[in-house]
Write an enzyme that holds these catalytic residues in place. Sequence first.
Site, PDB file in Angstrom:
ATOM      1  N   ASP A 183       0.816  -1.210   0.000  1.00 21.50           N
ATOM      2  CA  ASP A 183       0.000   0.000   0.000  1.00 21.50           C
ATOM      3  C   ASP A 183       0.861   1.276   0.000  1.00 21.50           C
ATOM      4  OD1 ASP A 183      -2.345   1.410   0.038  1.00 21.50           O
ATOM      5  OD2 ASP A 183      -2.804   1.028   2.149  1.00 21.50           O
ATOM      6  N   HIS A 184       0.345   2.318  -0.627  1.00 22.69           N
ATOM      7  CA  HIS A 184       0.995   3.634  -0.630  1.00 22.69           C
ATOM      8  C   HIS A 184       2.475   3.582  -0.978  1.00 22.69           C
ATOM      9  CE1 HIS A 184      -2.239   6.348   0.480  1.00 22.69           C
ATOM     10  NE2 HIS A 184      -2.699   5.399   1.261  1.00 22.69           N
ATOM     11  N   GLU A 297      -3.255  -0.242  -8.106  1.00 21.03           N
ATOM     12  CA  GLU A 297      -4.175   0.827  -7.713  1.00 21.03           C
ATOM     13  C   GLU A 297      -3.401   2.141  -7.764  1.00 21.03           C
ATOM     14  OE1 GLU A 297      -6.928   0.300  -4.458  1.00 21.03           O
ATOM     15  OE2 GLU A 297      -6.236   2.151  -3.520  1.00 21.03           O
ATOM     16  N   LYS A 339      -9.249   9.180  10.270  1.00 22.63           N
ATOM     17  CA  LYS A 339      -8.899   7.843  10.729  1.00 22.63           C
ATOM     18  C   LYS A 339      -9.803   7.369  11.865  1.00 22.63           C
ATOM     19  CE  LYS A 339      -5.289   7.397   8.073  1.00 22.63           C
ATOM     20  NZ  LYS A 339      -5.270   6.422   6.983  1.00 22.63           N
ATOM     21  N   HIS A 372     -10.164   4.706   0.785  1.00 19.20           N
ATOM     22  CA  HIS A 372      -9.102   4.624   1.804  1.00 19.20           C
ATOM     23  C   HIS A 372      -9.599   5.217   3.119  1.00 19.20           C
ATOM     24  CE1 HIS A 372      -5.238   3.918  -0.653  1.00 19.20           C
ATOM     25  NE2 HIS A 372      -6.262   3.595  -1.410  1.00 19.20           N
TER      26      HIS A 372
HETATM   27 ZN    ZN Z   1      -4.717   5.696   1.811  1.00 17.67          ZN
END
Ligand code: ZN
Length: 519
Positions: A183-184, A297, A339, A372
């Site tokens: 991810d990222h 992605e 978050k 996300h």
């Molecule tokens: Zn993210």
Amino acid sequence: MVTVLQTLLQRPRPLAEIDRAALARFLTDLIRQQVYPASLEPTSEGVFFLARDGREKRLGILSEAGLHDFEGARHQLSLDGRTLIFQSCPLTAANARALRQHLAWTAPRPLGLRASVGCGDRLGLATPGHVRAVRKHKLAPVFAQQSIREMTRTGRTPQQVLDEAMWGVFQEGWRQGYGADADHLKTEEDADRCIEAGFTFFTIDPSAYVDNEVDTADAATLEAKVAALPWDALETTLADLRRAYLGQHFQVGPYELSFEERTLLQALAKYGGAIAHTARVYRHIAGRMGNRPFELEMSVDETEVPTSPAEHFFVARELQRLGVRWISLAPRFVGRLEKGVDYIGDLEEFEAHLKLHVAIARTLGPYKLSLHSGSDKFALYPLFARHAGELFHLKTAGTSYLEALRAVAELDPPLFREILDFARDRYETDRATYHVSALLERVPKASDVPDDALPALLEQFDTRQVLHVTFGSVLTATDADGRPRFRDRLLAVLQENEETYYRLLEAHFDRHLAPFDAE
Ligand code: ZN
């Protein structure tokens, strides 16, 4: 049971639930380790299973001749006059790799265009809980998922992230496939480490190349920004882009999009650098993966300014022109996706934008829209379920760590109190790289809360965010002697009470997944 085992070794077959439980009990007595029934897998080479010896887990293999590519202790067992080899193998990276070769279902793979959920796990213990929830619902799972940033903060390697999820998949016997999302990723070097570890899904985050100051820029500034773009890498010219977009009407499902000069220049100035960077990293990954299948992605969720539908359309069309192939795209949606808490913003506005984003993803792909910071966004799930259908990826990460802390609050109040006060001290520093708005004065000091009220703190907005963003500090804090201050105790509580942690995770993810069950 000895005969069942002998027949299984000669003619392996899928186990019925009742045989599975009986065989697990038999093996548990035989090897004096707790065998996980769901992990039992008879094959032509031997019977594989996961077992637990105190806090330690081990891979067990029973076979006639022994399997040479696994490292670990070998014992001879005599059963009704026949000799079998029992291998008790530590959960090393080498054994994980060997297991993926012998049992294909334990290896991650691309999931394709099905609605899916990413279950990030910062501690490496959550996958069995995730599996139990995923089994009951429709979204296809990504069990291994962590960004390089979070790996750095937790002191884990890509290999550990992948292997720990894999052992959880094995423990619970999840045989229907799962993804592994690096991810990222910000650089080619990040991508290389994850390719090496065996990831199958790569999320490119070009946010460092997104220009967040185009909306208010005057015409001259905008033109200067456009002139400074990496035109070589974009493999086009401004004149060509003007011809491609201005005065055109693009039919996008029931909607029509058109570009004024200003709209085009803004989209270009804002995302031109990000498009070039994404294409570069994509080509790098594709080259390294060779003919191994993978998914990509592109995510710009961690940027300041929302992605307008026109900008989304422009980015997707230009990535396509550059030959990039992707399975999902994460725009920066309108409103605040903070978050660990629910959506903050206007739901009607969100829905109107979402319908356009979905229409674009359907027309130019189809590809999935990726949400996300997707945990705890209960107000948004019905909207995605209604409008996006299969074109949806839900990405969660820190929420499983919060469930771990909920377990600690139930099981070991003194430890939870220490972590809470430490997190309060760290919050103002650690919040810097996250979208959160918790106020410290709303988070109680541990000494002000009675034991039986501690778990409920995990329901409180500000406390959730404070605990959410301080995980790295908590997991890497050391005492005066340089020993981990919380990490080992935290892991010990969860390992000794794994069923409690799995139960909390299952309940938490049920709430995330159920909204997507209806047709
Ligand atoms: Zn993210």
